[in-house]
Every structure is written in C-alpha cells, then in structure tokens.
Scaffold this motif. Sequence first.
Motif, mmCIF file in Angstrom:
data_model
loop_
_atom_site.group_PDB
_atom_site.id
_atom_site.type_symbol
_atom_site.label_atom_id
_atom_site.label_comp_id
_atom_site.label_asym_id
_atom_site.label_seq_id
_atom_site.Cartn_x
_atom_site.Cartn_y
_atom_site.Cartn_z
ATOM 1 N N ARG A 1 12.735 2.959 3.798
ATOM 2 C CA ARG A 1 12.029 3.788 4.799
ATOM 3 C C ARG A 1 12.656 5.171 4.905
ATOM 4 O O ARG A 1 11.959 6.197 4.874
ATOM 5 C CB ARG A 1 12.092 3.069 6.149
ATOM 6 N N THR B 1 5.482 -2.097 9.476
ATOM 7 C CA THR B 1 5.110 -1.810 8.085
ATOM 8 C C THR B 1 6.084 -0.846 7.431
ATOM 9 O O THR B 1 6.334 -0.952 6.224
ATOM 10 C CB THR B 1 3.690 -1.219 8.018
ATOM 11 N N ILE B 2 6.641 0.090 8.195
ATOM 12 C CA ILE B 2 7.556 1.065 7.597
ATOM 13 C C ILE B 2 8.867 0.406 7.188
ATOM 14 O O ILE B 2 9.643 0.995 6.412
ATOM 15 C CB ILE B 2 7.820 2.251 8.554
ATOM 16 N N ASP C 1 4.661 -2.458 -1.749
ATOM 17 C CA ASP C 1 4.265 -2.089 -0.384
ATOM 18 C C ASP C 1 2.955 -2.786 -0.005
ATOM 19 O O ASP C 1 1.905 -2.153 0.109
ATOM 20 C CB ASP C 1 4.107 -0.557 -0.323
ATOM 21 N N GLY D 1 1.092 -1.422 3.485
ATOM 22 C CA GLY D 1 0.759 -0.018 3.736
ATOM 23 C C GLY D 1 1.815 0.755 4.491
ATOM 24 O O GLY D 1 1.491 1.711 5.209
ATOM 25 N N ALA E 1 4.157 2.823 3.344
ATOM 26 C CA ALA E 1 4.272 4.212 2.893
ATOM 27 C C ALA E 1 3.158 5.071 3.495
ATOM 28 O O ALA E 1 3.376 6.232 3.871
ATOM 29 C CB ALA E 1 4.235 4.272 1.365
ATOM 30 N N ARG E 2 1.970 4.507 3.595
ATOM 31 C CA ARG E 2 0.850 5.222 4.217
ATOM 32 C C ARG E 2 1.144 5.497 5.693
ATOM 33 O O ARG E 2 0.863 6.597 6.201
ATOM 34 C CB ARG E 2 -0.430 4.398 4.068
ATOM 35 N N ASP E 3 1.730 4.528 6.378
ATOM 36 C CA ASP E 3 2.053 4.726 7.784
ATOM 37 C C ASP E 3 3.194 5.727 7.967
ATOM 38 O O ASP E 3 3.228 6.460 8.966
ATOM 39 C CB ASP E 3 2.412 3.387 8.445
ATOM 40 N N GLU F 1 3.599 8.293 6.023
ATOM 41 C CA GLU F 1 2.907 9.574 5.837
ATOM 42 C C GLU F 1 2.152 9.966 7.099
ATOM 43 O O GLU F 1 2.134 11.146 7.490
ATOM 44 C CB GLU F 1 1.946 9.462 4.655
ATOM 45 N N ALA F 2 1.533 8.975 7.750
ATOM 46 C CA ALA F 2 0.736 9.247 8.955
ATOM 47 C C ALA F 2 1.593 9.278 10.223
ATOM 48 O O ALA F 2 1.075 9.575 11.305
ATOM 49 C CB ALA F 2 -0.349 8.186 9.107
ATOM 50 N N ARG F 3 2.899 8.949 10.080
ATOM 51 C CA ARG F 3 3.819 8.923 11.219
ATOM 52 C C ARG F 3 3.346 7.925 12.289
ATOM 53 O O ARG F 3 3.247 8.249 13.476
ATOM 54 C CB ARG F 3 3.988 10.307 11.821
ATOM 55 N N ARG G 1 3.580 0.681 13.162
ATOM 56 C CA ARG G 1 2.565 -0.358 13.230
ATOM 57 C C ARG G 1 3.204 -1.705 12.879
ATOM 58 O O ARG G 1 4.022 -1.803 11.955
ATOM 59 C CB ARG G 1 1.441 -0.046 12.240
#
Length: 409
Positions: A11, A94-95, A108, A111, A113-115, A117-119, A122
């Motif tokens: 992370r 998730t992170i 992953d 998701g 990595a996506r979270d 990126e979206a900060r 979750r």
Amino acid sequence: MDIYLVGGAVRDLLLGLEPGDRDYVVVGETPDAMLAAGFRPVGRDFPVFLHPRTNEEHALARTERKSGRGYRGFVVHADPSVTLEQDLERRDFTINAIAQDADGNLVDPFGGARDIEARVLRHVGPAFTEDPLRVLRAARFMARFAPLGFTVAPETMALMREMSASGELDALVPERVWQELSRALASKRPSAFVRTLHDCGALAAVLPEVEALYGVPQRAEYHPEVDTGVHVELVCDMASQLAPGDTAIGFAALTHDLGKALTPEEELPRHVMHEQRGLAPLRALCERLKVPVAHRELALMVCREHLNIHRLLELRDTTVHDLLARCDGFRKPDRIAQLAIACEADKRGRAGLQDEPYPQRNELLRLHAATLAVSARDIASEELTGPQIGEALRKARIEEIGKARSPGG
C-alpha cells in the motif's frame, strides 16, 4: 516457495510513501517446510516465521472463521491448500489486500490499487463486521491518510454504523483501544480519528467523555467554531502540528475540555469551573483505558491549568511559582514544556485563529528556566533548617520570576 509481499508495505509503495515493516505471505507450504528452509517460528495463534537472514516476517497463507465475540473470537486455518486470494480476502480494507510477487507484479483481486488511486478506504467483504477492532482501525487509517485526501466509502461507513449499534464494540479490551488511539494521536490528522468514530456512532462506545462534547455550545467570541466537539478536533490537529508524534500532548489536547460536557444547561454557553469539572471524567477515562502514567499526569495538569496558562501574563509572581510547583516542574522540568505546547494548541485550535500568536508559551518557559537556575545549595546556610530552607528556596525562585518577566509580562 511462492512468496508475496503483502499489506501495508505494498500500500505505502503505491502511495509513494516510505514503507514500514515488510510482511510476506507464503502460499502452498507447511510449517515443516518452513523449518527445513531455516525459518524460525514466532507465531502463537497462527504460523508466522522469521526469515533466516532478513528476520522479516513470513506467514503461511490462512483463512479465519468467526467463532466468538470480540476481536479474538476467530478460528485460524492454515495449510498448503489456502490460496493467496483467500488469504487476501480475510483482510480489512482493499488498500491492505494487495500482494506483490518477486518480479513486482501486483495481485489485486479486490481493487485496492483502484481505491488507492481514488483515495477511498473500503472494506474487503462482509467478514469486515466480524471484528469490532476494524472500526477503530478505519478511524486510525483516516488519521493517517485523510491529509492525502482519503474518505471512507459510504458502504463501509454504513457497516461501521451497524457494528457500533450492535454493541459489538463493548467486547474490545482497553489495551487495544488505547493502542489504536495512541497511534492515531501520533498521526498527522488525529481529528479524523475522532470525527470518523463520531460519525459512525462508535465514539460513544469507546470514548463517551469525548462524544459528550459534541453539540455543547461555547461563546462565539472566543470560539468561532462554537461546538466543543469541533474545538477538540481542532486542538488535536494543532497539537499534532506543534509536537508531531508526542502522544502525551495529543492525549492532553483530546481531553482538556471534558468538563464542558458537565456545564449546567442554564450556564451555557459559558463554562465556569469547567477545568475542575473535567478532572473526574478524565480520571475515569484514564482508569478505563489503562492510560500510561505520564500521559495521565500531563492530561490532568493541562485540564486543570490551561486557563491559568492563558492568563499567565496577568498572574502574580507567587501564583506562577505555585503553579510550577503544583505541576512538579522543579523535579520534572520537561513536563512544563509539554504543558506550554498543549495550552498553545488549545488557544490556536479555534476556527480562524490558528495563526494567532501565543506569547504565553515562551514566557512560561522563560520564567520556569529562571526558577531552575536557583538551587537549595545557593541559599543553604547554617542558620536554616528543613522547612526554612524550603521557604527560602521558594522566595528566591519567586524573586527570579520577577526578574525574568518580559516587558509587559
């Protein structure tokens, strides 16, 4: 062996931060195979081993099943059939459920990595609700990551509200609550810890004395933010800015105004005697959470004395001396500097007043230093005995306070 870097190290690498401890998960192996490869066992509740050269932790892939109440109520299952995805699935957010292989490739499945990126913070899945400690962990992660723009996912916040309402947080042991709280106080934005717990209803379960401050009004001319709970959030963040990582000052900032929750309604928005009223709930909180002695003593001191420090420039020399003595500042001089910082945090932890000067801090340090320059040896004589020496020392220190006063002080 199939070995993957997991959790916080992955992370933090994705966030561009310096990673802390590097933890690894090993897939498809047995404890005997780990021992044969030279790994040293250290895990009590599940198979964890130290690498023979790096001493980094390597845990066998495992699953967890809820078996009882609280964060300890789990049955752990680890064997070669457990997959990497199953191991990642048991994790909280998730992170934190991302793995990296030896070639730097990410695994992953949820998701994360996506979270990142979206900060977004979750939860991984429905098993999140099985561990009440995860509510506190969510709040603590927010204290660390809110400055980076992170928010809690709405569906995760909904689950945290359900967990708070269920009473499951009552099963948390005090040591774990204090551990999460102290780590949050050492973070860049401790207010996010308090606010997250307040928003999900958990603050009333773990820190009811702080929860009681929300909605309590203060005089707007001194506190433009009005709400005492909001004021405490601002003070915590200011303390973190003035004394990064000092959890004793952070805890004092969090608890300095507990007495305002006990102000009779007919006296609001004034809070006469709130310093004295705050001592009893503060002692109760410290006893319940088994707060370390140094943190407890500083918090009680700040609660009792913060208005006196704000009025320092108006106090008589004898009053200043007696305040220093009451705080044990001659035997434990470092705590006076902590007291001064906590009081500055209180004064500047107000909406729109964060850049206001606070000359009381340097003045207190100057006067305190003047008293420390006087020793019993300086006033010792054959004519003075026991109590007389103490009184002579007091007079000499008071005299030095008067000499050290800054112009206008």
